[in-house]
Design a protein around this motif. Sequence first.
Motif, mmCIF file in Angstrom:
data_model
loop_
_atom_site.group_PDB
_atom_site.id
_atom_site.type_symbol
_atom_site.label_atom_id
_atom_site.label_comp_id
_atom_site.label_asym_id
_atom_site.label_seq_id
_atom_site.Cartn_x
_atom_site.Cartn_y
_atom_site.Cartn_z
ATOM 1 N N ARG A 239 1.332 -7.912 6.015
ATOM 2 C CA ARG A 239 1.168 -7.424 4.654
ATOM 3 C C ARG A 239 2.504 -7.372 3.907
ATOM 4 O O ARG A 239 2.560 -7.525 2.705
ATOM 5 N N PHE B 138 -12.481 -12.376 3.119
ATOM 6 C CA PHE B 138 -13.374 -11.237 2.875
ATOM 7 C C PHE B 138 -12.992 -10.444 1.623
ATOM 8 O O PHE B 138 -13.845 -10.005 0.877
ATOM 9 N N THR B 139 -11.662 -10.251 1.428
ATOM 10 C CA THR B 139 -11.232 -9.396 0.311
ATOM 11 C C THR B 139 -10.545 -10.181 -0.800
ATOM 12 O O THR B 139 -10.319 -9.648 -1.878
ATOM 13 N N GLU C 206 -7.507 -10.942 -0.736
ATOM 14 C CA GLU C 206 -6.102 -10.532 -0.751
ATOM 15 C C GLU C 206 -5.201 -11.665 -0.254
ATOM 16 O O GLU C 206 -5.528 -12.349 0.717
ATOM 17 N N THR D 27 0.812 -1.222 0.000
ATOM 18 C CA THR D 27 0.000 0.000 0.000
ATOM 19 C C THR D 27 0.847 1.275 0.000
ATOM 20 O O THR D 27 0.325 2.355 -0.250
ATOM 21 N N THR E 291 -5.210 -16.579 1.951
ATOM 22 C CA THR E 291 -6.084 -15.699 1.187
ATOM 23 C C THR E 291 -7.176 -15.180 2.116
ATOM 24 O O THR E 291 -7.861 -15.972 2.774
ATOM 25 N N CYS E 292 -7.328 -13.881 2.171
ATOM 26 C CA CYS E 292 -8.342 -13.285 3.051
ATOM 27 C C CYS E 292 -9.731 -13.716 2.582
ATOM 28 O O CYS E 292 -10.076 -13.535 1.411
#
Lengths: 292, 306
Positions: B128, B149-150, B152, A196, B146-147
């Motif tokens: 991250r 929810f998203t 990611e 990010t 792997t998330c």
Amino acid sequence: MSQATQGGGAPDREAGMSFSIDEWFVVTLARTIRDREVVFHGFGSPCAQVAMHVARHSHARDMLLVEGATYAVNPDPPFIPPTGNDLSLQRSASYRMRFEEFFDAAIRGDVDRMFLSGGQIDPYGNTNVTAIGPLDRPKVKLGGGGGGCNLAATIRHLSLWTTRHRSGRTLVEQCDFITDVGHRTPEGSRAELGFTGGGPEWLVTELGVFDYDADGRARLRRLFPDVTLDDVKAATGFELQLAGDLQTVPLPSAAEIAALRAVDPLGVRRSEFAPQELRRTFTHREGARCIC
Amino acid sequence: MPFHLNTDKLVDLSQAAHTVTDGALIALGGGLSARLPMALVRELIRQRRRNLHVVGSAHSIDVDLLVAAGALAVCEESYVGFEQDLGLAPAYRRAAETGAIEIRESCCATILTQLRAAEFGVPFLPVRGVKGSDIRRLHPEYAEVTCPFTGEALVAVPPLRPDVTLIHAPLSDRRGNLHLDQPYVLDERFAAASRTVVATVERIASTEEVAEAGITIPAHLVTAVAEVPYGAHPTSCYPGYAYDRGHIAEYVTAATSGGAALASYLDRYVIEASTEEAYRKVVGEERLAALGCWSDSTTAWKELFA
């Protein structure tokens, strides 16, 4: 055009009109900070550390300065000590973060800038602070990356620096080991890695200043006036790209030099430079107007 | 991690160090030149502990001395060195270069996440960063997740539960309530995630006095506490004393030479100085007292480091 001429003598500290390369270098690093940024330096980084205090006492008075190993917020140290974890670096702090308070903020994206250096730096701004040579039998085991391998992913901007460009061993085509990620690694770009933060914005060396082009490759923007393009080419291990408006590094102001000398009376910033570099001194040209 | 409810944890240094067994995974408190558990490190060397695995953030003479004495097998610190001032860690560097120790260099933020996983009692937590960094290659225990929810993809890291955490603090009571001054670095997280916590302190005081100063690590997390004045020397333990830069420079010089010079440092300050009383005598009471002069004036403080 530069108003500086190179001088051979010792800097005239009283007049504030003469200065040495370590001082000009630190002021140049300080100017990578914008006002109202949240800024952090790693430990073992006296040039970046002094630069943050210079910025806070000159053009970036409303920045939030987080000390690199005490996590003190906006301290006014009586002097910068030779170690990053000393009580002097908490003096007059407005607040003292816990370790995890700082790391949480950085990882969720609330820290604007971090300073990073490396024993090796490649054209994409990947840095190696882990080992020179293969890691199972390194030629030189360096100290290690601290928190960089997560922080470099999410902090908004990175200001890279090295005081060892001229050695020819620092700016390399490929790092032996990537500790902290720049704009692109063999595994992909920052976007592909899901990072990010924006990655390296500047690379300041004792020879000049680089920024990064749209592909994330370093590009020489500024040269110190006693350095030639051939010097930089000889010292750089990757193909040298030049910015269209290549100029001399802007001079430090008297106020910046005064702030620097006040915060670093022990001269810890000088420990980052080879002895021959420290002989580089400069004076404002005769009759030049004060630029502060 | 399990709570320790006995009411008197007071032991001597030798007993405290015996909590650490050969091959143990140990976390070292403090950081860089501040509040390193040096008396415990010296005692582990006197007791000839072997095959230790250390984990933590940014460290210096504690880890390097353990390496120099042959006590270490695996190093999972994020940094070992003497900053710009005194440079690379000589014994650590040599052992890494010859393959005498295994380097599993980590990152402060990853270690923090792993300690939290242990504290939360969950089997992993995601980070991250780490992707794209060669640090990942040093840790086959990391995985990818792997998330839900998203979608990611993140790096999953397992819980970190040190067998023993070693901490030096300015003050505690006999129950083991520890008062620390900031920066705490990872000490609070280590204490909560570890199976056992062993502390040395400058001074044992009443529970009331420690409570007044502020309890940073509660007694129920602490297994044993020993009173060892100057137990962090040559690193600092403010407000008592600043770090002894001259002594650290003496060590770095000896360790850089290696061989007889390093053996002579170890003999003089660790082996022949068979107790911490003896250590303080060899270092010199006057020298130690001078490290407390930092509070006299800025000039005095500055001169300690010049």
